[in-house]
Design an enzyme around this catalytic site. Structure first.
Site, PDB file in Angstrom:
ATOM      1  N   LYS A 170     145.641 -30.902  27.556  1.00 17.53           N
ATOM      2  CA  LYS A 170     144.766 -30.049  26.766  1.00 17.53           C
ATOM      3  C   LYS A 170     144.326 -28.891  27.649  1.00 17.53           C
ATOM      4  O   LYS A 170     143.404 -29.007  28.435  1.00 17.53           O
ATOM      5  CB  LYS A 170     143.543 -30.839  26.275  1.00 17.53           C
ATOM      6  CG  LYS A 170     142.942 -30.320  24.948  1.00 17.53           C
ATOM      7  CD  LYS A 170     142.345 -28.925  25.038  1.00 17.53           C
ATOM      8  CE  LYS A 170     140.980 -28.922  25.674  1.00 17.53           C
ATOM      9  NZ  LYS A 170     140.372 -27.530  25.669  1.00 17.53           N
ATOM     10  N   GLU A 230     136.690 -34.090  38.149  1.00 18.47           N
ATOM     11  CA  GLU A 230     136.415 -33.111  39.204  1.00 18.47           C
ATOM     12  C   GLU A 230     135.565 -32.051  38.547  1.00 18.47           C
ATOM     13  O   GLU A 230     136.033 -31.273  37.723  1.00 18.47           O
ATOM     14  CB  GLU A 230     137.716 -32.528  39.762  1.00 18.47           C
ATOM     15  CG  GLU A 230     137.504 -31.729  41.044  1.00 18.47           C
ATOM     16  CD  GLU A 230     137.345 -30.244  40.799  1.00 18.47           C
ATOM     17  OE1 GLU A 230     136.174 -29.780  40.764  1.00 18.47           O
ATOM     18  OE2 GLU A 230     138.351 -29.556  40.637  1.00 18.47           O
ATOM     19  N   CYS A 286     135.555 -23.683  41.546  1.00 22.26           N
ATOM     20  CA  CYS A 286     134.650 -24.830  41.646  1.00 22.26           C
ATOM     21  C   CYS A 286     134.133 -25.025  43.066  1.00 22.26           C
ATOM     22  O   CYS A 286     132.995 -25.442  43.265  1.00 22.26           O
ATOM     23  CB  CYS A 286     135.333 -26.100  41.140  1.00 22.26           C
ATOM     24  SG  CYS A 286     136.887 -26.483  41.977  1.00 22.26           S
ATOM     25  N   GLU A 301     125.131 -23.732  39.429  1.00 24.01           N
ATOM     26  CA  GLU A 301     126.466 -23.154  39.553  1.00 24.01           C
ATOM     27  C   GLU A 301     126.584 -21.940  38.638  1.00 24.01           C
ATOM     28  O   GLU A 301     126.430 -22.046  37.425  1.00 24.01           O
ATOM     29  CB  GLU A 301     127.527 -24.191  39.194  1.00 24.01           C
ATOM     30  CG  GLU A 301     128.942 -23.681  39.407  1.00 24.01           C
ATOM     31  CD  GLU A 301     129.999 -24.726  39.096  1.00 24.01           C
ATOM     32  OE1 GLU A 301     131.013 -24.763  39.808  1.00 24.01           O
ATOM     33  OE2 GLU A 301     129.806 -25.503  38.133  1.00 24.01           O
TER      34      GLU A 301
END
Length: 502
Positions: free
Chosen positions: A196, A272, A307, A404
């Protein structure tokens, strides 16, 4: 099929010509067939550097997920791939890697057009993706089972078997490289994989599907379902016939996926997730110009949409002013430009939503009293561009120092002691990566052990290859990509105990 295999593009004009000649696949790939979504729905994918529509892509939903899962299960149970000898799987995956090598410029172009990253960065991603596929293909026939230390009356075996059906949900920031990190070990281990891709960057995954078919992956073993997380992603996560979820993305979505696994069949979930990675610079480090260049690259590479971006720069106060000036000078050389220009270091922000989110964080940083040293304003003109932005004097109670941002925004902290540096570094919900710059080997060994992070880069930032695992701790997740450890994640242990007749 696109014929982009003859001449390597060298210039902006070359890449523009390739883009003009590109034919885009926009249908889902289900059970060896490119097809529209069952309900005919589509989503629009846009070039963030120009605002132009690239394609109307099939937007899959629960019905498409059910069809794909059933096909994946039939393929797995049929054994054409899951029971194929490791050397056979290796040969097919190496053929796929060769096809990706042949079409690497086209694949890189798709990622650049789809999410705005510089084409030079996309080419680096292709090298990483191809290397990942080759690494796992070469590894699969070199992993052995175990013989337990029994007495003479029994034989104990420990076997590794594929999990079954794996749903891989990948992000938009490194579309094909993250895809490779997920599907290479899963396929090598013998699983059926349903991919996906992010709704923001589905195009390279759909091109990969055609290459996988050409390479010889059997029907139903690899499928691609473009669509939204809350529709087809949720359906895959709740499916009773999906055995594993492998996810890279936000912590919030990772938590939802774990809930879906509990609500369904207790499928394995490898996550993750987010990061707010600290980069610690001590006064004894060598060559501050070089370190500053790396510190700037650690946050401004890929527009900060990374990330493990080194978004928290912790600098010993005795060198802080001078060092920040060097970081600012490095940032000045990293301004955004046309993503199709090989000379551009930064490209466009992926979409309007992320663009607005980054600007909102910059506004909060100013309101909280951090010192804005450079950047902070969106660039005029078509496209979604934000220049390198640096805040100094950030404290650990500021939003920009804790959350973040996923954009080109650097928060600089000062510290006076090793203990303070470690405290600041660990004062985070995340634990994906950390950097450490020092020439004191005793300090390096101490601080490396004290840092709560899945990976620590010493006197570098993110210099790694396929031989070491990638993943985090705390709310950065629990999975590991790359290395033999990821192959272990995509297989189950089976114990066999045989009683021997005397």
């Amino acid at each position: 099929m696109n014929d982009m295999t003859q001449t390597a593009p060298q210039s902006l004009a070359d890449w523009q010509a390739l883009a003009a000649a590109l034919t885009l696949e926009s249908r889902a790939y289900i059970n060896d067939t490119f097809t529209d979504a069952a309900d005919g729905a589509t989503l629009t994918t846009i070039n963030p550097a120009t605002g132009e529509t690239l394609a109307e892509v099939a937007s899959c939903d629960a019905a498409d997920a059910d069809t794909a899962v059933a096909a994946a299960r039939r393929a797995f149970d049929g054994g054409e791939w899951s029971q194929l000898a490791p050397a056979g799987r290796k040969a097919v995956l190496l053929r796929l890697a060769e096809l990706m090598e042949t079409h690497k410029h086209e694949l890189a172009l798709l990622d650049t057009l789809d999410m705005g990253k510089p084409v030079s960065s996309s080419l680096g991603d292709m090298a990483g993706a191809i290397g990942c596929l080759r690494h796992h293909a070469e590894s699969i026939d070199k992993l052995y089972g175990e013989v337990a230390p029994t007495g003479n009356s029994a034989l104990g075996l420990v076997l590794r078997e594929p999990l079954g059906v794996v749903a891989s949900i990948v992000p938009w920031n490194f579309p094909l490289m993250m895809t490779a990190w997920k599907i290479a070990p899963a396929l090598a281990a013998g699983n059926s994989v349903i991919l996906k891709p992010s709704e923001k960057s589905p195009l390279s995954a759909l091109r990969l599907a055609s290459l996988a078919r050409e390479a010889g992956l059997p029907r139903g073993v690899f499928q691609v379902l473009p669509g939204f997380g809350h529709t087809v992603g949720k359906a895959l996560a709740l499916s009773m016939d999906v055995d594993c979820l492998a996810f890279t993305g936000s912590t919030a979505v990772g938590k939802q996926l774990m809930q879906y696994a509990g609500q369904s069949n207790l499928k394995k979930v490898f996550l993750e997730c987010g990061g707010k990675s600290p980069n610690l610079v001590f006064a004894d480090c060598k060559d501050l110009d070089r370190v500053a260049q790396h510190a700037a690259g650690a946050i401004f590479h890929n527009q900060g949409e990374v990330c493990i971006a080194g978004s928290r720069l912790l600098v010993e106060n005795s060198i802080r002013e001078a060092f920040v000036d060097k970081v600012l000078a490095a940032a000045e050389r990293m301004q955004p430009g046309d993503p199709l220009d090989p000379a551009s270091f930064m490209g466009a922000i992926v979409d309007d939503t992320q663009h607005a989110r980054i600007l909102d964080y910059i506004r909060k940083g100013v309101e909280e009293g951090a010192r804005l040293r450079t950047g902070g304003q969106a660039l005029d003109g078509p496209g979604l561009f934000i220049p390198p932005t640096v805040f100094d004097g950030v404290t650990d109670d500021m939003v920009i120092g804790r959350e973040e941002i996923f954009g080109p925004v650097l928060s600089v902290f000062g510290f006076d002691s090793e203990e303070e540096a470690v405290r600041l570094a660990n004062d985070s919900d995340y634990g994906l990566a950390a950097g450490l710059w020092s020439q004191d080997i005793d300090r390096i060994m101490r601080v490396t052990r004290w840092l709560r992070s899945g990976q620590v880069f010493v006197n570098n930032w993110a210099e790694m290859d396929q031989t070491v695992p990638f993943g985090g701790v705390k709310q950065s997740g629990n999975g590991r990509d790359k290395s033999h450890h990821s192959l272990e994640e995509y297989s189950d242990l089976k114990s066999v105990w045989m009683t021997l007749t005397p």
